[in-house]
Design a protein around this motif. Structure first.
Motif, mmCIF file in Angstrom:
data_model
loop_
_atom_site.group_PDB
_atom_site.id
_atom_site.type_symbol
_atom_site.label_atom_id
_atom_site.label_comp_id
_atom_site.label_asym_id
_atom_site.label_seq_id
_atom_site.Cartn_x
_atom_site.Cartn_y
_atom_site.Cartn_z
ATOM 1 N N LYS A 3 1.376 -1.307 0.622
ATOM 2 C CA LYS A 3 -0.055 0.282 0.363
ATOM 3 C C LYS A 3 1.367 1.411 -0.061
ATOM 4 C CE LYS A 3 -4.186 -1.800 0.466
ATOM 5 N NZ LYS A 3 -4.715 -1.532 -0.457
ATOM 6 N N ALA A 5 1.472 4.741 1.463
ATOM 7 C CA ALA A 5 0.859 5.484 2.404
ATOM 8 C C ALA A 5 0.975 6.278 2.518
ATOM 9 C CB ALA A 5 1.667 5.116 3.804
ATOM 10 N N LEU A 14 -1.357 9.613 3.329
ATOM 11 C CA LEU A 14 -3.097 9.361 2.490
ATOM 12 C C LEU A 14 -4.103 8.878 3.495
ATOM 13 C CD1 LEU A 14 -1.388 7.333 -0.722
ATOM 14 C CD2 LEU A 14 -2.749 9.960 -0.024
ATOM 15 N N LYS A 16 -7.291 6.221 3.873
ATOM 16 C CA LYS A 16 -8.070 5.713 2.827
ATOM 17 C C LYS A 16 -9.356 5.977 2.733
ATOM 18 C CE LYS A 16 -9.886 0.967 1.960
ATOM 19 N NZ LYS A 16 -9.870 -1.029 2.473
ATOM 20 N N GLY A 26 -7.273 6.512 -1.219
ATOM 21 C CA GLY A 26 -6.678 7.418 -0.544
ATOM 22 C C GLY A 26 -6.920 8.472 -0.679
ATOM 23 N N MET A 37 -4.001 3.892 -3.923
ATOM 24 C CA MET A 37 -2.851 3.784 -2.167
ATOM 25 C C MET A 37 -2.431 2.218 -2.856
ATOM 26 S SD MET A 37 -5.231 4.359 0.762
ATOM 27 C CE MET A 37 -3.492 3.948 1.938
#
Length: 153
Positions: A3, A5, A14, A16, A26, A37
């Motif tokens: 992911k 971030a 970020l 979600k 995000g 993401m």
């Protein structure tokens, strides 16, 4: 898949917000940009933008409506408004799809070229602006010695 971030623009966190087509989206806590993401690799992208995508899901891009074409013209005018020089230069469109924006820019006097992950999109774009003006490569495979006056995505 890992992911993402941090914001790809300002590098803040970020958070979600929602899922779209199986991907986590995000929102940056600082600048508000929305970003995918999930880290996707070239193989994932080629799966997403396969032949079926252009045969079924993206018909609206391949055969643009008058309204859609007007949108591309408006986007080109925004780009030209931001440009410091008065003459038209060389423009690269990353993820050019079937090349409608490049066609509009070419008619506006720009020296155009585009890249896209989809062979079907490159074929369509080549029919619009010339096959030698588009390539079926990803951004990381681009010749970095080439210079452009504008790059769009």
């Amino acid at each position: 898949m890992s992911k993402l971030a941090y914001c790809p623009i300002c590098e803040n966190i970020l958070e979600k917000q929602f899922k779209k087509n199986g991907f986590s989206i995000g929102e940056c806590v600082q600048c508000g940009v929305l970003a995918v993401m999930d880290q996707v690799d070239e193989l994932n992208l080629r799966e997403i933008y396969n032949a079926e995508y252009y045969e079924k899901d993206a018909k609206r891009y391949v055969v643009p409506s008058t309204k859609s074409r007007a949108n591309w013209v408006r986007r080109l005018h925004l780009l030209e408004k931001c440009q410091q020089q008065t003459n038209r230069g060389k423009i690269l469109d990353v993820g050019c799809g079937p090349g409608v924006f490049l066609e509009v820019a070419q008619r506006g006097g720009w020296d155009v070229c585009g890249i896209d992950m989809s062979p079907e999109a490159v074929f369509e774009a080549g029919g619009r602006i010339g096959a030698d003006r588009v390539s079926n490569i990803d951004l990381l495979s681009l010749d970095t010695t080439e210079q452009y006056d504008a790059i769009t995505m």
